[in-house]
Design a protein around this motif. Sequence first.
Motif, PDB file in Angstrom:
ATOM      1  N   LYS A 153      60.209  40.047  35.635  1.00  0.00           N
ATOM      2  CA  LYS A 153      60.043  41.336  35.239  1.00  0.00           C
ATOM      3  C   LYS A 153      58.552  42.024  35.029  1.00  0.00           C
ATOM      4  N   ALA A 180      67.035  49.004  27.641  1.00  0.00           N
ATOM      5  CA  ALA A 180      68.081  48.020  27.058  1.00  0.00           C
ATOM      6  C   ALA A 180      69.231  49.328  26.434  1.00  0.00           C
ATOM      7  N   ALA A 191      67.738  41.425  27.210  1.00  0.00           N
ATOM      8  CA  ALA A 191      67.203  42.408  27.673  1.00  0.00           C
ATOM      9  C   ALA A 191      65.990  42.934  26.739  1.00  0.00           C
ATOM     10  N   PRO A 246      67.286  46.178  33.265  1.00  0.00           N
ATOM     11  CA  PRO A 246      67.255  44.764  32.679  1.00  0.00           C
ATOM     12  C   PRO A 246      67.658  44.002  33.918  1.00  0.00           C
ATOM     13  N   ASP A 247      68.848  44.554  34.914  1.00  0.00           N
ATOM     14  CA  ASP A 247      69.294  43.901  36.222  1.00  0.00           C
ATOM     15  C   ASP A 247      69.703  44.887  37.181  1.00  0.00           C
TER      16      ASP A 247
END
Length: 309
Positions: A153, A180, A191, A246-247
């Motif tokens: 990240k 988040a 997160a 976060p993803d």
Amino acid sequence: MSRQTDVILDLCRTLPPTRTAIVHPVKPNVIEAAEEAARERLIVPVLVGPAARITAAAKEASVDIAGWEIVDTEHSHAAAAKAAELAASHHVGAIMKGSLHTDELLGAIVRADSGLRTERRISHCYLMSIGSYPKPFIITDAAVNILPELLVKADIVQNAVDLWRVVFGDERPAKVAVLAAVETVNPKMQATLDAAALCKMADRRQITDCLIDGPLAFDNAINVEAAREKGIVSQVAGDADILVVPDIEAGNMLAKQLTFLGGAEAAGIVLGARVPVILTSRADNERARLLSAALAVLLADARAKGRLK
């Protein structure tokens, strides 16, 4: 009427077109995308793939490729490897995905012996513009890193900040919001822990050239009133330039919702390698394809001038 993202195309007007490897362009839509970018003097296409299939695709697309270089390869795997070789040898300054899987193309680029790896993890950025937000913004990473850990990240953030600086300059640091579901640290939500750690990494200059805050929920990252209602005191909240998801699932959904339901413009680019990588999609319109190519031109120029690591 002028659009927010016109600045990207305007910045390219004074730059020479970038020689770009179009990898496995065996479908008419890929040839059309290359022709659009070439017509706007953004790229000089170098077609890498099976020559007979490329010629057939160009004929089906009614595009004259007589003046374009064709590098004949047997199949898509060989095309990806050859494009990486051409980039490593400086024969091309950018790579564009054609009719092959993203993993196949990026796999050739990140191989240890490709000559294209840097100290950074590669990551994808969408530079977006929508009428309900007063300025362009970046969403990252919505296409490459599936479930990135903290250090990944950090690279994702730094890649996005570098893109922001190339396009919008160094007059002020980019404002980075780490997203988040909530805006407080919760040890049960990874997160939020990553967001807090990224902020401290920026304090220690492990991440540079930005103001970063998080965790922030999407509403208080982009809306001043939402941030004020939550009592958030921040230079970033409500005014973010970069949204770090976060993803990949969160990022992909967010970007596509904004594009298909909100009418946002989106230009996509992969950073972190020694050349920019353009990931085109069959769902992209001509404007999106041109903006993505323009980002590659700006990044290639910045690297040539030593403005990127």
